[in-house]
Design a protein around this motif. Sequence first.
Motif, mmCIF file in Angstrom:
data_model
loop_
_atom_site.group_PDB
_atom_site.id
_atom_site.type_symbol
_atom_site.label_atom_id
_atom_site.label_comp_id
_atom_site.label_asym_id
_atom_site.label_seq_id
_atom_site.Cartn_x
_atom_site.Cartn_y
_atom_site.Cartn_z
ATOM 1 N N ILE A 190 -90.329 -9.724 -1.050
ATOM 2 C CA ILE A 190 -91.722 -10.153 -1.034
ATOM 3 C C ILE A 190 -92.441 -9.841 -2.355
ATOM 4 C CG2 ILE A 190 -91.913 -10.120 1.478
ATOM 5 C CD1 ILE A 190 -93.470 -7.442 1.174
ATOM 6 N N ARG A 191 -91.686 -9.622 -3.419
ATOM 7 C CA ARG A 191 -92.307 -9.306 -4.714
ATOM 8 C C ARG A 191 -93.189 -10.425 -5.256
ATOM 9 N NH1 ARG A 191 -87.162 -7.281 -7.929
ATOM 10 N NH2 ARG A 191 -86.314 -8.863 -6.547
ATOM 11 N N ASN A 192 -92.938 -11.674 -4.882
ATOM 12 C CA ASN A 192 -93.755 -12.788 -5.366
ATOM 13 C C ASN A 192 -94.939 -13.099 -4.459
ATOM 14 O OD1 ASN A 192 -92.211 -13.087 -7.630
ATOM 15 N ND2 ASN A 192 -90.950 -14.723 -6.798
ATOM 16 N N TRP A 193 -95.190 -12.237 -3.487
ATOM 17 C CA TRP A 193 -96.375 -12.332 -2.637
ATOM 18 C C TRP A 193 -97.382 -11.321 -3.175
ATOM 19 C CZ3 TRP A 193 -97.240 -15.664 1.446
ATOM 20 C CH2 TRP A 193 -96.138 -16.422 1.867
ATOM 21 N N MET A 194 -98.537 -11.799 -3.636
ATOM 22 C CA MET A 194 -99.528 -10.939 -4.285
ATOM 23 C C MET A 194 -100.872 -11.011 -3.565
ATOM 24 S SD MET A 194 -97.669 -9.995 -6.811
ATOM 25 C CE MET A 194 -97.911 -9.870 -8.543
ATOM 26 N N ILE A 195 -101.508 -9.857 -3.452
ATOM 27 C CA ILE A 195 -102.847 -9.779 -2.876
ATOM 28 C C ILE A 195 -103.880 -10.057 -3.964
ATOM 29 C CG2 ILE A 195 -104.583 -8.179 -1.934
ATOM 30 C CD1 ILE A 195 -102.579 -8.975 0.168
ATOM 31 N N VAL A 196 -104.859 -10.891 -3.647
ATOM 32 C CA VAL A 196 -106.026 -11.106 -4.506
ATOM 33 C C VAL A 196 -107.247 -10.956 -3.603
ATOM 34 C CG1 VAL A 196 -107.266 -12.673 -6.039
ATOM 35 C CG2 VAL A 196 -104.753 -12.680 -6.019
ATOM 36 N N ASP A 197 -107.982 -9.866 -3.809
ATOM 37 C CA ASP A 197 -109.181 -9.576 -3.019
ATOM 38 C C ASP A 197 -110.428 -9.896 -3.823
ATOM 39 O OD1 ASP A 197 -107.798 -8.427 -0.831
ATOM 40 O OD2 ASP A 197 -107.697 -6.498 -1.849
ATOM 41 N N ASP A 198 -111.570 -9.773 -3.156
ATOM 42 C CA ASP A 198 -112.852 -9.936 -3.839
ATOM 43 C C ASP A 198 -113.090 -8.857 -4.895
ATOM 44 O OD1 ASP A 198 -113.600 -7.670 -2.338
ATOM 45 O OD2 ASP A 198 -114.636 -8.876 -0.842
ATOM 46 N N ARG A 199 -112.216 -7.878 -4.993
ATOM 47 C CA ARG A 199 -112.325 -6.833 -6.023
ATOM 48 C C ARG A 199 -112.268 -7.431 -7.422
ATOM 49 N NH1 ARG A 199 -110.659 -1.350 -3.972
ATOM 50 N NH2 ARG A 199 -110.727 -1.585 -1.721
ATOM 51 N N VAL A 200 -111.647 -8.613 -7.562
ATOM 52 C CA VAL A 200 -111.581 -9.270 -8.872
ATOM 53 C C VAL A 200 -112.974 -9.622 -9.386
ATOM 54 C CG1 VAL A 200 -109.258 -10.197 -8.507
ATOM 55 C CG2 VAL A 200 -111.231 -11.599 -7.915
ATOM 56 N N MET A 201 -113.965 -9.615 -8.491
ATOM 57 C CA MET A 201 -115.343 -9.918 -8.886
ATOM 58 C C MET A 201 -116.308 -8.803 -8.475
ATOM 59 S SD MET A 201 -115.997 -12.925 -6.113
ATOM 60 C CE MET A 201 -117.316 -12.401 -5.047
ATOM 61 N N GLY A 202 -115.767 -7.602 -8.233
ATOM 62 C CA GLY A 202 -116.605 -6.453 -7.929
ATOM 63 C C GLY A 202 -116.752 -6.114 -6.468
ATOM 64 N N GLY A 203 -116.128 -6.890 -5.567
ATOM 65 C CA GLY A 203 -116.227 -6.626 -4.137
ATOM 66 C C GLY A 203 -115.421 -5.408 -3.715
ATOM 67 N N LYS A 204 -115.452 -5.113 -2.425
ATOM 68 C CA LYS A 204 -114.811 -3.902 -1.905
ATOM 69 C C LYS A 204 -113.824 -4.179 -0.762
ATOM 70 C CE LYS A 204 -117.797 -0.854 -3.926
ATOM 71 N NZ LYS A 204 -117.644 0.438 -4.457
ATOM 72 N N SER A 205 -113.479 -5.443 -0.510
ATOM 73 C CA SER A 205 -112.511 -5.747 0.544
ATOM 74 C C SER A 205 -111.130 -5.272 0.117
ATOM 75 C CB SER A 205 -112.470 -7.249 0.825
ATOM 76 O OG SER A 205 -113.722 -7.698 1.292
ATOM 77 N N SER A 206 -110.275 -5.015 1.101
ATOM 78 C CA SER A 206 -108.927 -4.559 0.772
ATOM 79 C C SER A 206 -107.910 -5.248 1.666
ATOM 80 C CB SER A 206 -108.812 -3.046 0.918
ATOM 81 O OG SER A 206 -109.068 -2.656 2.249
ATOM 82 N N GLY A 207 -106.929 -5.860 1.051
ATOM 83 C CA GLY A 207 -105.849 -6.516 1.771
ATOM 84 C C GLY A 207 -104.527 -5.877 1.420
ATOM 85 N N ASN A 208 -103.543 -6.119 2.267
ATOM 86 C CA ASN A 208 -102.199 -5.592 2.058
ATOM 87 C C ASN A 208 -101.210 -6.626 2.589
ATOM 88 O OD1 ASN A 208 -100.252 -3.533 1.415
ATOM 89 N ND2 ASN A 208 -100.085 -3.111 3.602
ATOM 90 N N PHE A 209 -100.030 -6.666 1.978
ATOM 91 C CA PHE A 209 -98.976 -7.544 2.467
ATOM 92 C C PHE A 209 -97.683 -6.751 2.487
ATOM 93 C CE2 PHE A 209 -95.844 -10.993 2.318
ATOM 94 C CZ PHE A 209 -96.307 -11.752 3.376
ATOM 95 N N GLU A 210 -97.012 -6.767 3.636
ATOM 96 C CA GLU A 210 -95.788 -5.982 3.800
ATOM 97 C C GLU A 210 -94.884 -6.653 4.822
ATOM 98 O OE1 GLU A 210 -97.564 -2.343 5.096
ATOM 99 O OE2 GLU A 210 -97.929 -3.087 7.122
ATOM 100 N N LEU A 211 -93.645 -6.175 4.888
ATOM 101 C CA LEU A 211 -92.723 -6.613 5.930
ATOM 102 C C LEU A 211 -92.841 -5.670 7.114
ATOM 103 C CD1 LEU A 211 -89.391 -7.459 4.074
ATOM 104 C CD2 LEU A 211 -90.946 -9.045 5.208
ATOM 105 N N THR A 212 -92.863 -6.230 8.323
ATOM 106 C CA THR A 212 -92.869 -5.397 9.529
ATOM 107 C C THR A 212 -91.435 -4.949 9.819
ATOM 108 O OG1 THR A 212 -92.466 -7.232 11.056
ATOM 109 C CG2 THR A 212 -94.782 -6.737 10.486
ATOM 110 N N ASP A 213 -91.286 -4.011 10.723
ATOM 111 C CA ASP A 213 -89.951 -3.561 11.132
ATOM 112 C C ASP A 213 -89.153 -4.703 11.750
ATOM 113 O OD1 ASP A 213 -90.532 -0.994 10.268
ATOM 114 O OD2 ASP A 213 -91.069 -0.264 12.271
ATOM 115 N N GLU A 214 -89.858 -5.688 12.334
ATOM 116 C CA GLU A 214 -89.188 -6.841 12.943
ATOM 117 C C GLU A 214 -88.812 -7.910 11.911
ATOM 118 O OE1 GLU A 214 -92.306 -5.825 13.915
ATOM 119 O OE2 GLU A 214 -91.699 -4.641 15.652
ATOM 120 N N GLY A 215 -89.330 -7.792 10.678
ATOM 121 C CA GLY A 215 -88.989 -8.742 9.632
ATOM 122 C C GLY A 215 -89.993 -9.862 9.443
ATOM 123 N N TYR A 216 -91.240 -9.670 9.830
ATOM 124 C CA TYR A 216 -92.290 -10.663 9.596
ATOM 125 C C TYR A 216 -93.128 -10.240 8.406
ATOM 126 C CZ TYR A 216 -91.092 -11.944 14.369
ATOM 127 O OH TYR A 216 -90.410 -12.317 15.496
#
Length: 164
Positions: A16-42
């Motif tokens: 999943i290295r080519n999956w990238m998070i882009v949050d509103d932080r790029v413009m000063g916001g405070k939202s936070s996202g994450n992307f990961e694999l679950t134990d089931e593989g999703y």
Amino acid sequence: MTQNVLVFNFNKKSDIRNWMIVDDRVMGGKSSGNFELTDEGYGKFRGEISLENNGGFSSVRYFTSPIAIVNHSEIILRIKGDGKRYQFRIKETTSQRHSYVTYFQTSGKWETLRIELKDLIPKFRGRQLDIPNFSSDFVSEIGFLFGNKKVEPFQLLVDKIELR
């Protein structure tokens, strides 16, 4: 009949290295996202939305070599959301500033969504552009965005993405 083309199939060993998070932080916001694999593989896109500093969105983007979509008219998503509304987004090239967008409502259960490529509308920073809907022969970026103008958590599981 055109055969389905697998764009991404999540499993326990997915890169999943080519999956990238882009949050509103790029413009000063405070939202936070994450992307990961679950134990089931999703693939799991989750986070918290904040409206501080004019924020309010989190997105995950998959960058890939251009995928030829000639003879394909739909994107098929197998997803499980949290009952909230999300955006599905694509770009012809990674350098393109605008995205082509549609919205979908999740049910809280596993579901398969079919999205007509021709129905994806051009948007830039939340505003619809006065150019034609998606009509390219290639896709280089695929993503999901969450931002419903509320302070809230979100979670979207992704099993696979196909072209049909």
